[in-house]
Design a protein around this motif. Structure first.
Motif, mmCIF file in Angstrom:
data_model
loop_
_atom_site.group_PDB
_atom_site.id
_atom_site.type_symbol
_atom_site.label_atom_id
_atom_site.label_comp_id
_atom_site.label_asym_id
_atom_site.label_seq_id
_atom_site.Cartn_x
_atom_site.Cartn_y
_atom_site.Cartn_z
ATOM 1 N N GLY A 154 0.968 -1.226 0.141
ATOM 2 C CA GLY A 154 0.095 -0.090 0.006
ATOM 3 C C GLY A 154 0.602 1.279 -0.014
ATOM 4 N N GLU A 155 1.965 1.134 -0.064
ATOM 5 C CA GLU A 155 3.147 2.431 -0.016
ATOM 6 C C GLU A 155 2.877 3.322 -1.218
ATOM 7 N N PRO A 156 2.792 2.820 -2.290
ATOM 8 C CA PRO A 156 2.846 1.596 -3.076
ATOM 9 C C PRO A 156 4.067 1.478 -3.413
ATOM 10 N N ARG A 157 4.616 0.031 -3.282
ATOM 11 C CA ARG A 157 5.818 -0.300 -3.649
ATOM 12 C C ARG A 157 5.714 -1.961 -4.176
ATOM 13 N N LEU A 158 6.213 -2.287 -5.462
ATOM 14 C CA LEU A 158 6.340 -3.387 -5.845
ATOM 15 C C LEU A 158 6.724 -4.806 -4.896
ATOM 16 N N ARG A 159 6.179 -5.607 -4.869
ATOM 17 C CA ARG A 159 6.681 -6.805 -3.759
ATOM 18 C C ARG A 159 7.350 -7.993 -4.669
ATOM 19 N N SER A 160 6.502 -8.282 -5.737
ATOM 20 C CA SER A 160 6.728 -9.029 -6.813
ATOM 21 C C SER A 160 6.325 -9.177 -8.006
ATOM 22 N N VAL A 161 6.870 -9.733 -8.908
ATOM 23 C CA VAL A 161 6.421 -9.778 -10.276
ATOM 24 C C VAL A 161 6.596 -11.495 -10.972
ATOM 25 N N THR A 162 5.394 -12.025 -11.033
ATOM 26 C CA THR A 162 5.457 -13.586 -11.578
ATOM 27 C C THR A 162 5.093 -13.458 -13.170
ATOM 28 N N ILE A 163 5.890 -14.263 -13.795
ATOM 29 C CA ILE A 163 5.458 -14.324 -15.054
ATOM 30 C C ILE A 163 5.561 -15.815 -15.432
ATOM 31 N N ASN A 164 4.173 -16.371 -15.830
ATOM 32 C CA ASN A 164 3.883 -17.695 -16.278
ATOM 33 C C ASN A 164 5.037 -18.221 -17.396
ATOM 34 N N PRO A 165 5.816 -19.033 -17.206
ATOM 35 C CA PRO A 165 6.777 -19.282 -18.281
ATOM 36 C C PRO A 165 6.243 -19.806 -19.845
ATOM 37 N N GLU A 166 5.011 -20.083 -19.612
ATOM 38 C CA GLU A 166 4.170 -20.637 -20.940
ATOM 39 C C GLU A 166 3.926 -19.270 -21.726
ATOM 40 N N VAL A 167 3.757 -18.200 -21.257
ATOM 41 C CA VAL A 167 3.770 -16.819 -22.186
ATOM 42 C C VAL A 167 5.050 -16.377 -22.591
ATOM 43 N N VAL A 168 6.322 -16.723 -22.270
ATOM 44 C CA VAL A 168 7.354 -16.410 -22.695
ATOM 45 C C VAL A 168 7.474 -16.877 -24.011
ATOM 46 N N ASN A 169 7.577 -15.957 -25.149
ATOM 47 C CA ASN A 169 7.531 -16.120 -26.347
ATOM 48 C C ASN A 169 8.400 -15.082 -27.138
ATOM 49 N N ALA A 170 9.770 -15.557 -27.535
ATOM 50 C CA ALA A 170 10.452 -14.200 -28.138
ATOM 51 C C ALA A 170 10.032 -13.763 -29.193
ATOM 52 N N ASP A 171 9.092 -14.204 -29.925
ATOM 53 C CA ASP A 171 8.321 -13.644 -31.155
ATOM 54 C C ASP A 171 7.193 -12.862 -30.707
ATOM 55 N N ASP A 172 7.026 -12.658 -29.429
ATOM 56 C CA ASP A 172 5.597 -11.989 -29.054
ATOM 57 C C ASP A 172 6.030 -11.171 -27.710
ATOM 58 N N VAL A 173 7.094 -10.641 -27.790
ATOM 59 C CA VAL A 173 7.769 -9.835 -26.486
ATOM 60 C C VAL A 173 6.593 -8.699 -26.029
ATOM 61 N N GLU A 174 6.191 -8.081 -27.027
ATOM 62 C CA GLU A 174 5.256 -6.962 -27.048
ATOM 63 C C GLU A 174 4.139 -7.331 -26.042
ATOM 64 N N MET A 175 3.350 -8.451 -26.324
ATOM 65 C CA MET A 175 2.258 -9.028 -25.538
ATOM 66 C C MET A 175 2.715 -9.051 -24.248
ATOM 67 N N LEU A 176 3.706 -9.565 -24.024
ATOM 68 C CA LEU A 176 4.385 -9.713 -22.437
ATOM 69 C C LEU A 176 4.501 -8.382 -21.595
ATOM 70 N N GLN A 177 5.162 -7.470 -22.635
ATOM 71 C CA GLN A 177 5.506 -6.233 -22.070
ATOM 72 C C GLN A 177 3.853 -5.506 -21.914
ATOM 73 N N ASP A 178 2.936 -5.686 -22.556
ATOM 74 C CA ASP A 178 1.733 -4.808 -22.335
ATOM 75 C C ASP A 178 0.915 -5.477 -21.129
ATOM 76 N N LEU A 179 1.231 -6.788 -21.040
ATOM 77 C CA LEU A 179 0.301 -7.470 -19.697
ATOM 78 C C LEU A 179 1.082 -6.985 -18.328
ATOM 79 N N ILE A 180 2.442 -6.890 -18.356
ATOM 80 C CA ILE A 180 3.248 -6.424 -17.241
ATOM 81 C C ILE A 180 2.623 -4.898 -17.155
ATOM 82 N N LEU A 181 2.835 -4.088 -17.870
ATOM 83 C CA LEU A 181 2.497 -2.850 -17.795
ATOM 84 C C LEU A 181 0.898 -2.648 -17.260
#
Length: 126
Positions: free
Chosen positions: A66-93
């Motif tokens: 609630g400060e706010p501070r990020l405590r953790s970021v978890t990315i499901n390995p199944e969505v890591v695709n070198a050909d679609d980095v933009e999708m992953l970036q959009d999801l994180i954002l």
């Protein structure tokens, strides 16, 4: 014999600040000290609050305080695709913005409850 003049308005308070009750500057200082202590307690409690946002069907999960501070970021390995980095970036954002908004909303709610009666500009002291 001199005539008494009628007083047509409210009498000024003696030694006090208008609109602040009869307590004067000492009372105002005590109220400000109490407000500061309550704000510190609220900020400490916000540090303990935790928010979790998951987007993309669980592809990205963000946890923040609630400060706010990020405590953790978890990315499901199944969505890591070198050909679609933009999708992953959009999801994180999206996830980061959502979790930070939740933390900010709680912070404004709790801190606003303390400072709401003071007539302070929005965001002051947050």
């Amino acid at each position: 014999m001199a005539k008494k003049r009628k007083h047509s308005g409210p009498r000024p308070s003696r030694g006090g600040i208008p609109g602040m009750g009869g307590g004067g500057l000492g009372n105002l200082m005590a109220q400000m000290q109490k407000l500061q202590e309550e704000m510190e307690k609220t900020q400490a409690a916000l540090q303990e609050e935790e928010f979790t946002v998951s987007v993309g069907g669980g592809a990205v999960t963000i946890v923040a305080t609630g400060e706010p501070r990020l405590r953790s970021v978890t990315i499901n390995p199944e969505v890591v695709n070198a050909d679609d980095v933009e999708m992953l970036q959009d999801l994180i954002l999206t996830a980061v913005n959502d979790v930070l908004q939740k933390a900010q909303d709680l912070q404004e709610e709790r801190m606003g409850g303390l400072t709401g009666g003071l007539g302070l500009p929005p965001g002051l002291g947050l």
